[in-house]
Design a protein around this motif. Structure first.
Motif, short mmCIF file in Angstrom:
data_model
loop_
_atom_site.label_atom_id
_atom_site.label_comp_id
_atom_site.label_asym_id
_atom_site.label_seq_id
_atom_site.Cartn_x
_atom_site.Cartn_y
_atom_site.Cartn_z
N ILE A 167 -11.29 14.51 97.01
CA ILE A 167 -11.76 13.75 95.86
C ILE A 167 -10.58 12.98 95.24
N THR A 168 -10.81 11.70 95.02
CA THR A 168 -9.73 10.85 94.49
C THR A 168 -9.94 10.43 93.04
N SER A 169 -11.16 10.58 92.52
CA SER A 169 -11.38 10.22 91.12
C SER A 169 -12.51 11.04 90.54
N ILE A 170 -12.48 11.18 89.22
CA ILE A 170 -13.51 11.88 88.49
C ILE A 170 -13.94 11.00 87.33
N GLN A 171 -15.24 10.88 87.14
CA GLN A 171 -15.79 10.05 86.06
C GLN A 171 -16.70 10.90 85.17
N ILE A 172 -16.70 10.59 83.89
CA ILE A 172 -17.62 11.18 82.92
C ILE A 172 -18.43 10.05 82.33
N THR A 173 -19.76 10.18 82.37
CA THR A 173 -20.60 9.08 81.92
C THR A 173 -21.91 9.58 81.35
N THR A 174 -22.53 8.76 80.54
CA THR A 174 -23.93 8.94 80.18
C THR A 174 -24.54 7.58 79.97
N TRP A 175 -25.80 7.45 80.31
CA TRP A 175 -26.51 6.18 80.17
C TRP A 175 -27.07 6.04 78.76
N THR A 176 -26.95 4.85 78.22
CA THR A 176 -27.42 4.61 76.86
C THR A 176 -28.61 3.67 76.83
N GLY A 177 -28.85 2.90 77.90
CA GLY A 177 -29.87 1.86 77.84
C GLY A 177 -29.36 0.70 77.00
N THR A 178 -30.22 -0.24 76.72
CA THR A 178 -29.83 -1.40 75.92
C THR A 178 -30.25 -1.20 74.47
N GLU A 179 -29.49 -1.82 73.59
CA GLU A 179 -29.75 -1.80 72.15
C GLU A 179 -29.80 -0.37 71.61
N LYS A 180 -28.90 0.47 72.14
CA LYS A 180 -28.77 1.83 71.63
C LYS A 180 -27.29 2.13 71.44
N GLU A 181 -26.97 2.71 70.31
CA GLU A 181 -25.62 3.21 70.08
C GLU A 181 -25.63 4.71 70.31
N ARG A 182 -24.54 5.20 70.86
CA ARG A 182 -24.49 6.62 71.15
C ARG A 182 -23.07 7.12 70.98
N THR A 183 -22.95 8.32 70.43
CA THR A 183 -21.66 8.97 70.27
C THR A 183 -21.77 10.40 70.76
#
Length: 404
Positions: A167-183
């Protein structure tokens, strides 16, 4: 041990959510390829320990932002002095940060997880990618308004044929969709061991009579042990199993465990501990002491008070999540997959066998469709267990062997 090649690696494979048909999940939507950018090389390797905390986010220079924004939050942390705060703007479709390694990392015997907190239901993703861009994705289910706590992640998607020993990289993500703010906040990115053999638990919720009349004959035919979670105030009421039926299941090797005294939403209760204590007392008073240590959250809902009460009165608590995980890092929130259809269940079992994972499948009241799925799934599980590719266990086995 006899081994078949069960793993499904087709791009865009179905993400197996924790609760079929639950709805309202902002992350369960069609996704573009979240790995379409080549990560910058920020270097660095993980700590020497093979399992446990991998990154405590004390040094964010190892990470770069691919979408959204990233900042340190010294007011919220689980380990160390800070967490990483991830935010999306209205124009962002996702939040994603990435870290690459100076040399490839071997995660073939490990499963990632992370401490997360969010103001809404969230299904964060941890992606492990090799040098060719093939990747394996792990997801966890995070409920809102809880403090930072560890979550057990499980495999949700495999793209290409990732080499998890390089493994060469690790990503952390979550999808927000459009016109949505997320924290949301992340801390304590950790790894736990895979199991030596793929391991499966089968569970049934709410003490429905169909568990006895429909499920029990199927599982008895295949010699598969299971757990029945009961709302103890309802035992013997209309369409619920009575004490005699529960005793018969117990005598045949089933675990009889608690799903609280009633089906009431614990997040709306003034005293969730009282509901949980009442369930424990009933089990102990009626000869089911061996199951009194195990709990399933009614309606799949919990808050900080409910989790604290489960920690005080039970050894394991079960909530919606993802299958094909590793050892349990948070015993109060053991993940499980609800009411899978036969195709989804087959994929879960195949991945569990191939990747030496831990998967829990549960069913609610059995109508015709669910019964058909159960019958097909138990036949598949029995065959794979007979071949030595899977082991079927009970919560006591998990508590004894697989809590990290």
């Amino acid at each position: 041990m006899k081994r078949r090649t069960y793993l499904v690696t087709a791009a865009g494979a179905v993400a197996l959510a924790g609760c079929a048909g639950s709805g309202g999940d902002p992350d369960e939507e069609d996704e573009d390829d979240p790995n379409d950018d080549t990560p910058e090389d920020h270097g660095g390797d993980g700590p020497d320990d093979e399992t446990g905390t991998f990154d405590d986010f004390e040094d964010l220079d190892y990470w770069f932002t691919k979408e959204g924004s990233m900042s340190a939050d010294e007011d919220r942390s689980l380990v160390g002095s800070q967490s990483v705060k991830l935010e999306s703007a209205m124009s962002d479709e996702r939040v994603m940060i990435s870290r690459t390694f100076d040399s490839p990392q071997d995660f073939s015997d490990q499963v990632p997880g992370m401490a997360v907190a969010s103001d809404i239901i969230l299904n964060p993703i941890i992606q492990l990618s090799d040098d060719s861009g093939d990747r394996i994705e792990y997801r966890g289910r995070v409920d809102p308004d809880l403090p930072l706590m560890r979550y057990n992640f499980g495999v949700s998607k495999i793209v290409g044929d990732p080499n998890v020993s390089e493994i060469t990289s690790i990503q952390i993500t979550t999808w927000t969709g459009t016109e949505k703010e997320r924290t949301f906040w992340c801390d304590d990115l950790f790894f736990v061991p895979r199991l030596e053999t793929g391991t499966v638990m089968v569970q049934f919720d709410y003490g429905h009579e169909t568990t006895y009349t429909e499920a029990y004959p199927v599982l008895e035919e295949y010699d598969i042990p299971a757990t029945a979670f009961v709302n103890t105030n309802y035992v013997g009421s209309d369409s619920r199993m009575d004490l005699e039926q529960l005793e018969e299941l117990h005598d045949d090797g089933w675990t009889i465990a608690s799903q609280s005294a009633t089906t009431a939403d614990l997040t709306e209760s003034d005293d969730p501990a009282a509901q949980i204590e009442a369930g424990v007392e009933w089990l102990e008073d009626n000869g089911f002491e061996d199951g009194a240590g195990y709990f399933a959250y009614p309606l799949g809902r919990f808050d900080e008070a409910a989790v604290d009460a489960v920690e005080s009165h039970h050894d394991l608590g079960f909530a919606n999540g993802y299958g094909v995980g590793g050892e349990i890092a948070n015993p109060q929130l053991c993940p499980r997959v609800g009411n899978p259809d036969a195709d989804d269940a087959a994929q879960l079992l195949e991945r569990t066998a191939e990747m030496n994972g831990l998967t829990t499948i549960y069913y609610n009241e059995l109508d015709d469709d669910r019964l058909d799925s159960l019958e097909e799934t138990m036949a598949t599980l029995s065959e794979m267990a007979s071949d030595g590719d899977l082991e079927v266990v009970l919560p006591s086995d998990v508590e004894e062997k697989y809590v990290f």
